[in-house]
Design a protein around this motif. Structure first.
Motif, short mmCIF file in Angstrom:
data_model
loop_
_atom_site.label_atom_id
_atom_site.label_comp_id
_atom_site.label_asym_id
_atom_site.label_seq_id
_atom_site.Cartn_x
_atom_site.Cartn_y
_atom_site.Cartn_z
N ASP A 88 0.81 -1.22 0.00
CA ASP A 88 0.00 0.00 0.00
C ASP A 88 0.85 1.28 0.00
OD1 ASP A 88 0.78 -0.76 2.58
OD2 ASP A 88 -0.86 0.34 3.52
N ASP A 89 2.15 1.15 0.24
CA ASP A 89 3.06 2.30 0.21
C ASP A 89 3.59 2.59 -1.19
OD1 ASP A 89 3.25 3.14 3.01
OD2 ASP A 89 4.14 1.16 3.33
N SER A 90 3.35 1.71 -2.14
CA SER A 90 3.91 1.85 -3.48
C SER A 90 3.54 3.18 -4.16
CB SER A 90 3.51 0.67 -4.35
OG SER A 90 4.21 0.71 -5.56
N PRO A 91 2.28 3.62 -4.13
CA PRO A 91 1.97 4.91 -4.76
C PRO A 91 2.72 6.07 -4.11
CG PRO A 91 -0.05 3.67 -4.36
CD PRO A 91 1.05 2.94 -3.66
N GLY A 92 2.87 6.03 -2.80
CA GLY A 92 3.60 7.08 -2.10
C GLY A 92 5.08 7.06 -2.45
N GLU A 151 5.52 8.67 -5.74
CA GLU A 151 5.45 10.13 -5.58
C GLU A 151 6.76 10.67 -5.01
OE1 GLU A 151 3.95 14.02 -5.70
OE2 GLU A 151 3.22 12.19 -6.67
N ARG A 152 7.36 9.94 -4.08
CA ARG A 152 8.67 10.33 -3.55
C ARG A 152 9.69 10.38 -4.69
NH1 ARG A 152 10.46 8.50 2.06
NH2 ARG A 152 8.64 8.81 3.36
N VAL A 153 9.68 9.36 -5.53
CA VAL A 153 10.61 9.31 -6.67
C VAL A 153 10.41 10.52 -7.57
CG1 VAL A 153 11.16 8.03 -8.79
CG2 VAL A 153 10.95 6.80 -6.62
N ALA A 154 9.17 10.86 -7.85
CA ALA A 154 8.88 12.01 -8.72
C ALA A 154 9.41 13.31 -8.10
CB ALA A 154 7.38 12.11 -8.99
N LEU A 155 9.21 13.48 -6.79
CA LEU A 155 9.70 14.69 -6.13
C LEU A 155 11.23 14.77 -6.16
CD1 LEU A 155 7.35 14.69 -3.00
CD2 LEU A 155 7.35 16.37 -4.87
N LEU A 156 11.89 13.64 -5.95
CA LEU A 156 13.35 13.61 -5.96
C LEU A 156 13.91 13.84 -7.36
CD1 LEU A 156 13.82 10.67 -3.48
CD2 LEU A 156 14.31 13.09 -3.03
N LYS A 157 13.24 13.29 -8.36
CA LYS A 157 13.67 13.51 -9.75
C LYS A 157 13.53 14.99 -10.09
CE LYS A 157 12.97 11.96 -14.51
NZ LYS A 157 13.43 13.23 -14.99
N MET A 196 7.49 -3.56 -3.97
CA MET A 196 6.23 -3.47 -3.22
C MET A 196 5.08 -4.06 -4.02
SD MET A 196 7.03 -2.18 -0.43
CE MET A 196 8.78 -2.06 -0.23
N GLU A 197 5.18 -3.94 -5.32
CA GLU A 197 4.08 -4.39 -6.18
C GLU A 197 4.16 -5.87 -6.50
OE1 GLU A 197 4.29 -1.68 -9.44
OE2 GLU A 197 3.77 0.02 -8.17
N SER A 198 5.25 -6.52 -6.15
CA SER A 198 5.43 -7.93 -6.45
C SER A 198 4.93 -8.80 -5.30
CB SER A 198 6.92 -8.21 -6.70
OG SER A 198 7.12 -9.58 -6.86
N PRO A 199 3.90 -9.60 -5.54
CA PRO A 199 3.39 -10.45 -4.46
C PRO A 199 4.37 -11.56 -4.08
CG PRO A 199 2.23 -10.92 -6.50
CD PRO A 199 3.14 -9.74 -6.77
N GLN A 200 5.35 -11.85 -4.95
CA GLN A 200 6.30 -12.91 -4.66
C GLN A 200 7.42 -12.48 -3.71
OE1 GLN A 200 5.64 -11.95 -7.89
NE2 GLN A 200 4.20 -13.55 -8.43
N VAL A 201 7.59 -11.19 -3.55
CA VAL A 201 8.69 -10.69 -2.73
C VAL A 201 8.34 -10.85 -1.25
CG1 VAL A 201 10.09 -8.69 -2.15
CG2 VAL A 201 9.40 -9.08 -4.50
N ALA A 202 9.20 -11.53 -0.55
CA ALA A 202 8.98 -11.77 0.88
C ALA A 202 9.23 -10.50 1.68
CB ALA A 202 9.91 -12.89 1.35
N ASP A 203 8.64 -10.47 2.86
CA ASP A 203 8.80 -9.30 3.74
C ASP A 203 10.26 -9.04 4.07
OD1 ASP A 203 6.10 -8.80 3.81
OD2 ASP A 203 5.77 -9.93 5.67
N ILE A 204 11.07 -10.08 4.19
CA ILE A 204 12.48 -9.89 4.54
C ILE A 204 13.22 -9.15 3.44
CG2 ILE A 204 13.27 -12.12 3.67
CD1 ILE A 204 14.55 -10.45 6.85
#
Length: 153
Positions: free
Chosen positions: A53-57, A60-66, A106-114
């Protein structure tokens, strides 16, 4: 007094009031960094952890930094400290790339929390390094990156 003399005096006075390129660059970038810090601590802050759920934010962080990178790169070159500025711009690009990678994870369901936690740690180190490079050039607000990757506990 002739018109030419008066014009010369006015130009000398205006030149004396002009902000040197380095100072103008620092002031302009620091203003953008203040706004970024407010957003990162406000509407773009992470919650108790980083998840999908943090992926859109993060995007947006990436856009601000760019935008910060592009804005600073377009400004007149400073009269001193170009190597330090280039080092900071490189660190800014690295940090932005780290966040972009984290957003993709963040958008990949296969990526583990670790793995997400590891990427978040990389982004934290990248933000710290960015702040140190900013401080070496003379930035104030752009050097305050310690809370850019803060995760509420």
């Amino acid at each position: 007094m002739t018109k030419t003399t008066l014009t010369g005096i006015v130009l000398l006075l205006l030149a004396g009031c002009a902000v040197p390129p380095r100072q103008a660059l620092i002031e302009s970038a620091d203003e953008k960094c203040r706004a970024i810090s407010e957003r990162f601590a406000g509407d773009l802050a992470y919650g108790d952890g980083i998840g999908a759920d943090d992926s859109p934010g993060i995007r947006e962080r990436v856009a601000l930094l760019k935008d910060l990178h592009d804005h600073t790169s377009r400004m007149p070159k400073p009269e001193t400290g170009q190597a330090e500025l280039n080092a900071w711009l490189t660190k800014l690009a690295d940090y932005t790339a780290d966040l972009r990678k984290m957003s993709g994870m963040m958008e990949s369901p296969q990526v583990a929390d670790i793995i997400r936690a590891m990427q978040a740690g990389i982004a934290m180190e990248s933000a710290k390094s960015l702040g140190q490079a900013a401080q070496r050039f003379g930035f104030k607000d752009c050097a305050r990156t310690e809370n850019w990757e803060h995760i509420a506990s």
